[in-house]
Scaffold this active site. Structure first.
Site, PDB file in Angstrom:
ATOM      1  N   LYS A 155       0.842  -1.211   0.000  1.00 40.99           N
ATOM      2  CA  LYS A 155       0.000   0.000   0.000  1.00 40.99           C
ATOM      3  C   LYS A 155       0.878   1.263   0.000  1.00 40.99           C
ATOM      4  O   LYS A 155       0.682   2.161  -0.808  1.00 40.99           O
ATOM      5  CB  LYS A 155      -0.921   0.015   1.246  1.00 40.99           C
ATOM      6  N   ARG A 157      11.411  -5.760   4.757  1.00 35.67           N
ATOM      7  CA  ARG A 157      11.181  -4.316   4.602  1.00 35.67           C
ATOM      8  C   ARG A 157      12.170  -3.504   5.434  1.00 35.67           C
ATOM      9  O   ARG A 157      12.457  -3.815   6.576  1.00 35.67           O
ATOM     10  CB  ARG A 157       9.752  -3.979   5.046  1.00 35.67           C
ATOM     11  N   ARG A 188      11.484  -1.950  11.076  1.00 36.47           N
ATOM     12  CA  ARG A 188      10.435  -1.613  12.048  1.00 36.47           C
ATOM     13  C   ARG A 188      10.297  -2.745  13.066  1.00 36.47           C
ATOM     14  O   ARG A 188      10.342  -3.911  12.692  1.00 36.47           O
ATOM     15  CB  ARG A 188       9.096  -1.416  11.312  1.00 36.47           C
ATOM     16  N   ARG A 222      -0.167  -9.283  13.636  1.00 36.48           N
ATOM     17  CA  ARG A 222      -0.764  -8.315  12.705  1.00 36.48           C
ATOM     18  C   ARG A 222      -1.608  -9.019  11.652  1.00 36.48           C
ATOM     19  O   ARG A 222      -2.661  -8.519  11.253  1.00 36.48           O
ATOM     20  CB  ARG A 222       0.339  -7.484  12.031  1.00 36.48           C
TER      21      ARG A 222
HETATM   22  P1  ADP Z   1       2.246  -1.843   3.205  1.00 39.29           P
HETATM   23  O1  ADP Z   1       2.266  -0.325   3.167  1.00 39.29           O
HETATM   24  O2  ADP Z   1       1.042  -2.423   2.553  1.00 39.29           O
HETATM   25  O3  ADP Z   1       2.475  -2.401   4.573  1.00 39.29           O
HETATM   26  P2  ADP Z   1       4.790  -1.624   1.735  1.00 39.29           P
HETATM   27  O4  ADP Z   1       4.477  -0.765   0.575  1.00 39.29           O
HETATM   28  O5  ADP Z   1       5.581  -1.024   2.855  1.00 39.29           O
HETATM   29  O6  ADP Z   1       3.469  -2.352   2.299  1.00 39.29           O
HETATM   30  O7  ADP Z   1       5.543  -2.908   1.163  1.00 39.29           O
HETATM   31  C1  ADP Z   1       6.029  -3.945   2.044  1.00 39.29           C
HETATM   32  C2  ADP Z   1       7.399  -4.405   1.553  1.00 39.29           C
HETATM   33  O8  ADP Z   1       7.238  -5.114   0.322  1.00 39.29           O
HETATM   34  C3  ADP Z   1       8.383  -3.276   1.280  1.00 39.29           C
HETATM   35  O9  ADP Z   1       9.672  -3.689   1.674  1.00 39.29           O
HETATM   36  C4  ADP Z   1       8.282  -3.068  -0.240  1.00 39.29           C
HETATM   37  O10 ADP Z   1       9.523  -2.598  -0.781  1.00 39.29           O
HETATM   38  C5  ADP Z   1       7.964  -4.480  -0.731  1.00 39.29           C
HETATM   39  N1  ADP Z   1       7.043  -4.482  -1.889  1.00 39.29           N
HETATM   40  C6  ADP Z   1       5.934  -3.720  -2.055  1.00 39.29           C
HETATM   41  N2  ADP Z   1       5.355  -3.983  -3.245  1.00 39.29           N
HETATM   42  C7  ADP Z   1       6.106  -4.943  -3.844  1.00 39.29           C
HETATM   43  C8  ADP Z   1       6.047  -5.649  -5.100  1.00 39.29           C
HETATM   44  N3  ADP Z   1       5.046  -5.418  -5.957  1.00 39.29           N
HETATM   45  N4  ADP Z   1       7.006  -6.563  -5.362  1.00 39.29           N
HETATM   46  C9  ADP Z   1       7.988  -6.805  -4.475  1.00 39.29           C
HETATM   47  N5  ADP Z   1       8.132  -6.189  -3.295  1.00 39.29           N
HETATM   48  C10 ADP Z   1       7.196  -5.279  -2.966  1.00 39.29           C
HETATM   49  P1  AMP Z   2       1.099   0.615   8.834  1.00 39.55           P
HETATM   50  O1  AMP Z   2       2.172   1.646   8.652  1.00 39.55           O
HETATM   51  O2  AMP Z   2      -0.135   0.921   8.049  1.00 39.55           O
HETATM   52  O3  AMP Z   2       1.607  -0.781   8.616  1.00 39.55           O
HETATM   53  O4  AMP Z   2       0.646   0.717  10.355  1.00 39.55           O
HETATM   54  C1  AMP Z   2       1.554   0.407  11.396  1.00 39.55           C
HETATM   55  C2  AMP Z   2       0.804   0.194  12.691  1.00 39.55           C
HETATM   56  O5  AMP Z   2       0.170   1.433  13.113  1.00 39.55           O
HETATM   57  C3  AMP Z   2      -0.331  -0.819  12.680  1.00 39.55           C
HETATM   58  O6  AMP Z   2       0.119  -2.173  12.825  1.00 39.55           O
HETATM   59  C4  AMP Z   2      -1.149  -0.369  13.891  1.00 39.55           C
HETATM   60  O7  AMP Z   2      -0.536  -0.742  15.107  1.00 39.55           O
HETATM   61  C5  AMP Z   2      -1.061   1.165  13.762  1.00 39.55           C
HETATM   62  N1  AMP Z   2      -2.162   1.659  12.920  1.00 39.55           N
HETATM   63  C6  AMP Z   2      -2.061   2.226  11.687  1.00 39.55           C
HETATM   64  N2  AMP Z   2      -3.267   2.534  11.201  1.00 39.55           N
HETATM   65  C7  AMP Z   2      -4.169   2.154  12.140  1.00 39.55           C
HETATM   66  C8  AMP Z   2      -5.588   2.148  12.218  1.00 39.55           C
HETATM   67  N3  AMP Z   2      -6.334   2.625  11.213  1.00 39.55           N
HETATM   68  N4  AMP Z   2      -6.169   1.671  13.338  1.00 39.55           N
HETATM   69  C9  AMP Z   2      -5.443   1.197  14.359  1.00 39.55           C
HETATM   70  N5  AMP Z   2      -4.106   1.126  14.349  1.00 39.55           N
HETATM   71  C10 AMP Z   2      -3.457   1.585  13.249  1.00 39.55           C
END
Ligand code: ADP
Ligand code: AMP
Length: 216
Positions: free
Chosen positions: A13, A127, A160, A171
């Site tokens: 995302k 990540r 993280r 999660r």
């Molecule tokens: P989210 O915001 O949904 O938690 P991220 O965008 O941070 O996910 O992506 C999670 C990890 O996967 C990151 O390390 C990112 O670089 C990698 N990633 C995201 N999209 C892809 C893809 N299409 N192919 C390979 N790796 C990806």
């Molecule tokens: P993210 O960066 O989206 O992966 O979010 C990291 C963490 O922040 C999550 O695992 C939750 O602990 C907290 N968090 C983010 N968005 C929300 C939400 N909408 N509701 C509750 N907790 C959240």
């Protein structure tokens, strides 16, 4: 254009949001990013939120809804925004509807990025995030030019705490139990689009672009 990006943690995302907000000129609203930034600035909300985040738990609906409400009231969110990581519970989805209703506004599209369990694990564990600018990398799928140094700003990368295996499992459970029901909530409203997240970064982006149309 008011878009909501959904999908399990690690679906991509944040990576897609980065590109979409630039191309479509949208305000990026990521609750996870807001909480991390607030914690980095040692603000009370950030410190409180991090107690939950570190263990892979959700921050309370009450705190999260209030953070989003205040953010949506800012001028830059009045016309166009992209929500990433919110709502994550049905209570939050209902609260968002009420907030938008009060602003005489509504969501244009909900995009759900679909990714299998094993791929999610691989993505989360690999990540890495820049401590200075928040840019996201992956040790294998999106490596930096120089190990542990951000390509964008030269900042140091870190893993993280909530991407460590103990938190990841929690999660994913929470996603399944609390967040997945929202997908049906939006499907019923006819604004849900699903995208295959198990493709390259560019392929996923292209599919999203097909849904949103070319940027104007
Ligand atoms: P989210 O915001 O949904 O938690 P991220 O965008 O941070 O996910 O992506 C999670 C990890 O996967 C990151 O390390 C990112 O670089 C990698 N990633 C995201 N999209 C892809 C893809 N299409 N192919 C390979 N790796 C990806
Ligand atoms: P993210 O960066 O989206 O992966 O979010 C990291 C963490 O922040 C999550 O695992 C939750 O602990 C907290 N968090 C983010 N968005 C929300 C939400 N909408 N509701 C509750 N907790 C959240």
């Amino acid at each position: 254009m008011k878009i909501l990006l959904m999908g399990p943690p690690g679906a991509g995302k944040g990576s897609q949001a980065e590109k979409i907000v630039n191309e479509y000129q949208l305000t990026n609203i990521s609750t996870g990013e807001m909480f991390r930034e607030s914690y980095n600035n040692q603000e009370p909300i950030g410190i409180e939120a991090m107690k939950f985040i570190e263990k892979g738990n959700l921050v309370s609906d009450e705190i999260t809804n209030e953070v989003v409400r205040l953010r949506l009231l800012k001028k830059d969110a009045a016309r166009c925004f992209l929500l990433d990581g919110y709502p994550r519970t049905v209570t939050q989805a209902v609260a968002l509807d009420i907030m938008l209703n009060e602003m005489n506004s509504k969501l244009s599209a909900v995009i759900n990025i679909v990714v299998d369990h094993e791929i999610i694990l691989e993505r989360m564990v690999g990540r890495r995030v820049c401590r200075s600018c928040g840019a996201t990398y992956h040790v294998e799928f999106k490596p930096t030019q120089k190990k542990d140094v951000c390509d964008a700003c030269g900042g140091t990368l870190y893993q993280r705490n909530d991407d460590k295996p103990e938190s990841v499992k929690n999660r994913l459970n929470i996603y399944q139990n609390k967040t997945m029901p929202i997908i049906e909530y939006y499907r019923g409203r006819g604004i849900l689009h699903e995208v295959n997240g198990m493709q390259t970064f560019n392929e996923v982006y292209k599919d999203i672009q097909n849904i949103l149309g070319e940027p104007v």
